[in-house]
Design a protein around this motif. Structure first.
Motif, short mmCIF file in Angstrom:
data_model
loop_
_atom_site.label_atom_id
_atom_site.label_comp_id
_atom_site.label_asym_id
_atom_site.label_seq_id
_atom_site.Cartn_x
_atom_site.Cartn_y
_atom_site.Cartn_z
N MET A 1 -2.04 -51.81 -44.57
CA MET A 1 -2.35 -50.63 -43.52
C MET A 1 -1.90 -49.39 -44.31
SD MET A 1 -1.35 -49.69 -39.61
CE MET A 1 -1.83 -48.31 -38.67
N PRO A 2 -2.61 -48.42 -44.42
CA PRO A 2 -2.44 -47.13 -45.31
C PRO A 2 -1.35 -46.31 -44.59
CG PRO A 2 -4.32 -46.82 -44.35
CD PRO A 2 -4.09 -48.10 -43.93
N ASN A 3 -0.51 -45.61 -45.37
CA ASN A 3 0.30 -44.64 -44.75
C ASN A 3 -0.35 -43.23 -44.57
OD1 ASN A 3 2.47 -46.41 -45.12
ND2 ASN A 3 3.18 -45.77 -46.74
N THR A 4 0.14 -42.51 -43.61
CA THR A 4 -0.24 -41.24 -43.29
C THR A 4 0.50 -39.97 -43.31
OG1 THR A 4 -0.10 -41.41 -40.94
CG2 THR A 4 -2.14 -42.22 -41.86
N PHE A 5 0.15 -38.90 -43.72
CA PHE A 5 0.89 -37.67 -43.42
C PHE A 5 -0.07 -36.60 -42.91
CE2 PHE A 5 -1.22 -37.44 -47.62
CZ PHE A 5 -1.67 -36.24 -47.73
N SER A 6 0.66 -35.57 -42.26
CA SER A 6 -0.02 -34.32 -42.00
C SER A 6 0.41 -33.09 -42.56
CB SER A 6 0.55 -33.91 -40.33
OG SER A 6 0.50 -34.99 -39.61
N PHE A 7 -1.05 -32.17 -42.81
CA PHE A 7 -0.83 -30.97 -43.51
C PHE A 7 -1.81 -29.97 -42.58
CE2 PHE A 7 -4.44 -33.56 -44.57
CZ PHE A 7 -5.64 -32.66 -44.91
N VAL A 8 -1.85 -28.92 -43.16
CA VAL A 8 -2.30 -27.72 -42.24
C VAL A 8 -3.75 -27.12 -42.77
CG1 VAL A 8 -2.02 -25.49 -41.53
CG2 VAL A 8 -0.30 -27.03 -40.94
N TYR A 9 -4.59 -26.98 -42.37
CA TYR A 9 -5.80 -26.25 -42.73
C TYR A 9 -5.85 -24.96 -42.12
CZ TYR A 9 -10.71 -25.09 -42.47
OH TYR A 9 -12.06 -24.34 -42.61
N ILE A 10 -6.03 -23.73 -43.28
CA ILE A 10 -6.12 -22.46 -42.91
C ILE A 10 -7.28 -22.20 -43.23
CG2 ILE A 10 -5.00 -20.08 -42.89
CD1 ILE A 10 -2.35 -21.51 -43.84
N PRO A 11 -8.49 -21.99 -42.49
CA PRO A 11 -9.88 -21.33 -42.83
C PRO A 11 -9.58 -19.72 -42.95
CG PRO A 11 -9.47 -21.65 -40.43
CD PRO A 11 -8.31 -22.40 -40.80
N ALA A 12 -10.56 -19.34 -44.02
CA ALA A 12 -10.75 -17.75 -44.36
C ALA A 12 -11.22 -17.09 -43.31
CB ALA A 12 -11.68 -17.79 -45.70
N ALA A 13 -12.10 -17.84 -42.46
CA ALA A 13 -12.88 -17.15 -41.34
C ALA A 13 -11.73 -17.14 -40.09
CB ALA A 13 -14.00 -17.90 -40.84
N VAL A 14 -11.32 -15.86 -39.70
CA VAL A 14 -10.33 -15.82 -38.77
C VAL A 14 -10.55 -16.08 -37.50
CG1 VAL A 14 -8.94 -13.67 -40.07
CG2 VAL A 14 -10.92 -13.15 -38.49
N SER A 15 -12.03 -16.15 -37.21
CA SER A 15 -12.68 -16.63 -36.12
C SER A 15 -12.21 -18.15 -35.83
CB SER A 15 -14.18 -16.41 -35.91
OG SER A 15 -14.54 -17.06 -36.88
N GLU A 16 -11.86 -18.81 -36.79
CA GLU A 16 -11.68 -20.40 -36.71
C GLU A 16 -10.37 -20.47 -36.61
OE1 GLU A 16 -13.50 -22.70 -39.69
OE2 GLU A 16 -15.35 -21.40 -40.00
N PRO A 17 -9.65 -21.60 -36.11
CA PRO A 17 -8.34 -21.95 -35.63
C PRO A 17 -7.46 -22.43 -36.75
CG PRO A 17 -9.52 -23.39 -34.49
CD PRO A 17 -10.67 -22.49 -35.20
N ILE A 18 -6.31 -22.28 -36.83
CA ILE A 18 -5.66 -22.95 -37.97
C ILE A 18 -5.40 -24.19 -37.48
CG2 ILE A 18 -3.33 -23.21 -39.04
CD1 ILE A 18 -3.25 -20.30 -38.96
#
Length: 290
Positions: A1-18
């Motif tokens: 079973m694969p291991n997982t990790f979390s990371f954060v996505y910050i879109p350039a468009a400010v109308s889209e949520p982090i």
């Protein structure tokens, strides 16, 4: 079973949520763990950007050539390879150092964003500024956490709740980057180079390889075998003994490039060019890292 990790996505468009995303990798497989996030970033950037246009290819080649003083001695094959490389630009917001238990926070962006006309990512740029790094981020960005002591590498969770100017890691990053600026200033480097070197031992019948050279050669072997983290460690140990080994800086830069540690690669190329102002490899590698 694969291991997982979390990371954060910050879109350039400010109308889209982090957003907080997850990625997986093969258990007990360091290369899979190292590449997991950068490969995910590459897929995302490629999808958003689309295939390179001839104009973008020409602009990238021209940008690389601007880093080379004159055309004499330029290896065309190396230049073609550098131009064709699709890399994730890596900015170390908080470097993996002993002071912070070798835990780092890294910003990942598209190295072709400026050529593709991507808009400015205000939120990612502000985060970098809070960390003491003046950086204009173009296009979408990602932030992840790693443990890396030169021997072991681990992807660790980074959550959306940590994207805050008041976060502890941001405060530590700001202090660390200020120390770096003072340590890596031209005046500080010049002072280190001006320090007298240890006296050479008297000639003996059996010629011994200096410890720094031996470590550099071990680093070269590790680099050829694809053991990139080990190569970085060995080159670093060599440079601790002899800070004038331009080849060790140059090859450590190449190792960092392959690991997508672009900020570290650019810094090492800068050291090479202070020692050898006309080193073509360093100019091209610095261009790839930018």
């Amino acid at each position: 079973m694969p291991n997982t990790f979390s990371f954060v996505y910050i879109p350039a468009a400010v109308s889209e949520p982090i957003e907080q995303w997850k990625e997986s990798f093969k258990p007990d497989h360091e290369e899979s763990e190292i590449k997991a996030l950068t490969d995910r970033c590459k897929r995302h950037f490629s999808k958003v950007r689309g295939p390179r246009t001839p104009e973008q290819k020409a602009a990238r080649r021209a940008a690389l050539m601007q880093n080379v003083p004159g055309t004499a001695g330029v290896d065309e094959a190396m230049l073609d390879t550098a131009t064709a490389m699709s890399m994730v630009e890596h900015t170390s917001l908080l470097s993996n150092s002993k002071d912070n238990d070798f835990i780092g926070i890294n910003l990942y962006t598209d190295d072709e964003a400026s050529f593709s006309g991507a808009s400015i990512n205000q939120r990612a740029s502000e985060i970098a500024s809070c960390c003491g790094i003046q950086l204009q981020v173009n296009g979408d960005a990602f932030i992840g956490r790693t443990f890396d002591n030169g021997d072991d590498f681990k992807r660790l969770d980074f959550t959306v709740s940590e994207v805050s100017s008041s976060a502890a890691w941001v405060q530590e990053a700001r202090k660390q980057n200020e120390r770096k600026r003072q340590r890596d200033s031209p005046a500080a480097l010049q002072a280190r180079l001006a320090q007298p070197q240890a006296a050479k031992p008297a000639a003996v019948t059996i010629k011994e390889v200096p410890p720094a050279e031996a470590l550099k050669e071990q680093g070269n072997t590790a680099l050829k075998q694809g053991k990139l983290a080990e190569a970085v460690r060995l080159y670093s140990e060599a440079l601790e003994i002899d800070s004038t080994l331009a080849a060790a800086y140059n090859n450590r830069a190449l190792s960092h490039l392959k690991l997508n540690n672009l900020a570290d690669a650019e810094a090492d190329c800068g050291y090479v060019l202070r020692l050898e102002p006309h080193n073509v490899k360093a100019f091209l590698r610095r261009g790839s890292a930018r």
